[in-house]
Design a protein around this motif. Sequence first.
Motif, PDB file in Angstrom:
ATOM      1  N   PHE A 104       0.842  -1.188   0.000  1.00  0.00           N
ATOM      2  CA  PHE A 104       0.000   0.000   0.000  1.00  0.00           C
ATOM      3  C   PHE A 104       0.878   1.238   0.000  1.00  0.00           C
ATOM      4  CE2 PHE A 104      -2.302  -3.357   2.230  1.00  0.00           C
ATOM      5  CZ  PHE A 104      -3.506  -3.382   1.528  1.00  0.00           C
ATOM      6  N   LYS A 105       0.406   2.247  -0.711  1.00  0.00           N
ATOM      7  CA  LYS A 105       1.101   3.533  -0.741  1.00  0.00           C
ATOM      8  C   LYS A 105       0.050   4.643  -0.770  1.00  0.00           C
ATOM      9  CE  LYS A 105       4.646   6.300  -1.059  1.00  0.00           C
ATOM     10  NZ  LYS A 105       5.608   6.435   0.072  1.00  0.00           N
ATOM     11  N   PHE A 106       0.105   5.522   0.238  1.00  0.00           N
ATOM     12  CA  PHE A 106      -0.897   6.581   0.358  1.00  0.00           C
ATOM     13  C   PHE A 106      -0.217   7.939   0.459  1.00  0.00           C
ATOM     14  CE2 PHE A 106      -2.578   2.791   2.564  1.00  0.00           C
ATOM     15  CZ  PHE A 106      -3.677   2.521   1.755  1.00  0.00           C
ATOM     16  N   LYS A 107      -0.993   8.947   0.167  1.00  0.00           N
ATOM     17  CA  LYS A 107      -0.548  10.326   0.354  1.00  0.00           C
ATOM     18  C   LYS A 107      -1.574  10.998   1.275  1.00  0.00           C
ATOM     19  CE  LYS A 107       0.901  14.541  -2.053  1.00  0.00           C
ATOM     20  NZ  LYS A 107       2.184  14.564  -1.299  1.00  0.00           N
ATOM     21  N   PHE A 108      -1.330  10.872   2.589  1.00  0.00           N
ATOM     22  CA  PHE A 108      -2.291  11.361   3.564  1.00  0.00           C
ATOM     23  C   PHE A 108      -2.203  12.884   3.689  1.00  0.00           C
ATOM     24  CE2 PHE A 108      -1.632   6.958   5.289  1.00  0.00           C
ATOM     25  CZ  PHE A 108      -2.895   6.503   4.940  1.00  0.00           C
ATOM     26  N   LEU A 109      -3.364  13.485   3.798  1.00  0.00           N
ATOM     27  CA  LEU A 109      -3.465  14.940   3.899  1.00  0.00           C
ATOM     28  C   LEU A 109      -3.797  15.332   5.331  1.00  0.00           C
ATOM     29  CD1 LEU A 109      -3.192  17.099   1.635  1.00  0.00           C
ATOM     30  CD2 LEU A 109      -5.680  17.307   1.678  1.00  0.00           C
ATOM     31  N   LYS A 110      -3.131  16.364   5.831  1.00  0.00           N
ATOM     32  CA  LYS A 110      -3.425  16.902   7.153  1.00  0.00           C
ATOM     33  C   LYS A 110      -4.544  17.944   7.051  1.00  0.00           C
ATOM     34  CE  LYS A 110       1.372  16.416   8.742  1.00  0.00           C
ATOM     35  NZ  LYS A 110       2.542  17.147   9.308  1.00  0.00           N
ATOM     36  N   ALA A 111      -5.158  18.248   8.188  1.00  0.00           N
ATOM     37  CA  ALA A 111      -6.219  19.254   8.198  1.00  0.00           C
ATOM     38  C   ALA A 111      -5.675  20.620   7.789  1.00  0.00           C
ATOM     39  CB  ALA A 111      -6.862  19.331   9.586  1.00  0.00           C
ATOM     40  N   SER A 112      -4.448  20.916   8.166  1.00  0.00           N
ATOM     41  CA  SER A 112      -3.843  22.210   7.834  1.00  0.00           C
ATOM     42  C   SER A 112      -3.540  22.338   6.350  1.00  0.00           C
ATOM     43  CB  SER A 112      -2.568  22.415   8.644  1.00  0.00           C
ATOM     44  OG  SER A 112      -1.638  21.364   8.391  1.00  0.00           O
ATOM     45  N   GLU A 113      -3.542  21.221   5.614  1.00  0.00           N
ATOM     46  CA  GLU A 113      -3.239  21.238   4.182  1.00  0.00           C
ATOM     47  C   GLU A 113      -4.487  21.208   3.301  1.00  0.00           C
ATOM     48  OE1 GLU A 113       0.969  18.726   4.494  1.00  0.00           O
ATOM     49  OE2 GLU A 113      -0.930  17.668   4.176  1.00  0.00           O
ATOM     50  N   MET A 114      -5.659  21.160   3.912  1.00  0.00           N
ATOM     51  CA  MET A 114      -6.888  21.002   3.135  1.00  0.00           C
ATOM     52  C   MET A 114      -7.143  22.190   2.216  1.00  0.00           C
ATOM     53  SD  MET A 114      -9.433  19.257   5.965  1.00  0.00           S
ATOM     54  CE  MET A 114     -10.813  19.124   4.822  1.00  0.00           C
ATOM     55  N   ALA A 115      -6.874  23.396   2.690  1.00  0.00           N
ATOM     56  CA  ALA A 115      -7.143  24.592   1.878  1.00  0.00           C
ATOM     57  C   ALA A 115      -6.329  24.589   0.587  1.00  0.00           C
ATOM     58  CB  ALA A 115      -6.865  25.852   2.690  1.00  0.00           C
ATOM     59  N   SER A 116      -5.118  24.027   0.628  1.00  0.00           N
ATOM     60  CA  SER A 116      -4.270  24.017  -0.563  1.00  0.00           C
ATOM     61  C   SER A 116      -4.777  23.042  -1.619  1.00  0.00           C
ATOM     62  CB  SER A 116      -2.831  23.666  -0.180  1.00  0.00           C
ATOM     63  OG  SER A 116      -2.761  22.348   0.349  1.00  0.00           O
ATOM     64  N   LYS A 117      -5.666  22.118  -1.228  1.00  0.00           N
ATOM     65  CA  LYS A 117      -6.204  21.129  -2.167  1.00  0.00           C
ATOM     66  C   LYS A 117      -7.667  21.383  -2.508  1.00  0.00           C
ATOM     67  CE  LYS A 117      -4.412  17.776  -3.263  1.00  0.00           C
ATOM     68  NZ  LYS A 117      -3.664  17.444  -4.505  1.00  0.00           N
ATOM     69  N   LEU A 118      -8.154  22.578  -2.194  1.00  0.00           N
ATOM     70  CA  LEU A 118      -9.565  22.895  -2.398  1.00  0.00           C
ATOM     71  C   LEU A 118      -9.947  22.742  -3.868  1.00  0.00           C
ATOM     72  CD1 LEU A 118     -12.239  23.934  -1.218  1.00  0.00           C
ATOM     73  CD2 LEU A 118     -11.400  26.269  -1.602  1.00  0.00           C
ATOM     74  N   ASN A 119     -10.987  21.944  -4.113  1.00  0.00           N
ATOM     75  CA  ASN A 119     -11.558  21.726  -5.451  1.00  0.00           C
ATOM     76  C   ASN A 119     -10.574  21.107  -6.438  1.00  0.00           C
ATOM     77  OD1 ASN A 119     -14.112  22.772  -4.738  1.00  0.00           O
ATOM     78  ND2 ASN A 119     -13.390  24.864  -5.095  1.00  0.00           N
ATOM     79  N   ASP A 120      -9.519  20.487  -5.953  1.00  0.00           N
ATOM     80  CA  ASP A 120      -8.578  19.796  -6.836  1.00  0.00           C
ATOM     81  C   ASP A 120      -9.084  18.369  -7.050  1.00  0.00           C
ATOM     82  OD1 ASP A 120      -6.510  18.700  -8.225  1.00  0.00           O
ATOM     83  OD2 ASP A 120      -4.956  19.108  -6.735  1.00  0.00           O
ATOM     84  N   VAL A 121      -9.646  18.098  -8.234  1.00  0.00           N
ATOM     85  CA  VAL A 121     -10.164  16.768  -8.545  1.00  0.00           C
ATOM     86  C   VAL A 121      -9.249  16.027  -9.512  1.00  0.00           C
ATOM     87  CG1 VAL A 121     -12.553  17.409  -8.095  1.00  0.00           C
ATOM     88  CG2 VAL A 121     -11.610  17.735 -10.378  1.00  0.00           C
TER      89      VAL A 121
END
Length: 235
Positions: A21-38
């Motif tokens: 398994f290989k994941f790229k986990f996102l922190k809560a502080s990083e959520m804004a930088s990924k907004l609407n990135d699909v």
Amino acid sequence: MSFSRKTTVEHVPDVPSIPAFKFKFLKASEMASKLNDVVVLSDVVGQVVQHSDAIKTTNLARKTIRKELQLKLIEGDVVKVIIWGRVVADFDKLIKPGDDEQVILVVTAVSVKPFLGELCFNSSGSTVLYPNLDIPEVKAFTTRNVQPQQPVFVELPPPPFIPNITLSELLELQLDPDNEECVYAVECKVVGIKPFWCYMGCPTCVLKPIERHGEYYCVKCNKPTPTRLPNIVYS
């Protein structure tokens, strides 16, 4: 991965260990930088502290169901994850109601979108759920001794009740905003009803719900209102 007629397969000796398994986990502080990135989707891992029932809704003119999860991340932040359609069925198969076992859930291929004024993770067609996976990120919750959390309901004492007060006395009453709330009983006479002046309100708080995604939603109660009650304005 796709193969064509010209694809060749060769043996590679001494292949290094490849993780399952290989994941790229996102922190809560990083959520804004990924907004609407699909385009580049993210993954999230956290302890399931709460989840709603399945809610029937309409998404992009298509009837579907959704479920809202509350995940506590390893940093201590609690984030909302909204799963849709097929992922809801997967969740109900993996995690049974009333299961006392601590569940650390990996949710893959999620995007960050706003929902009711807050940033939330949303599942996609590629989302897969992995409960209690044997990976270091999940084991980190165990080493920190994370315990299962249940919603805590606190019963507040009723406000003091002061009966038998007239409307004029109520208007003349000097209220202290720093004092606790009081409830007053005012006896009055209905002198008329405004014709055709009524609305369908929330059965809990009587506020008029708004229509969102094909269903009614109460902003004050912060939940869907499948049942509405008529409210008539008296004068």
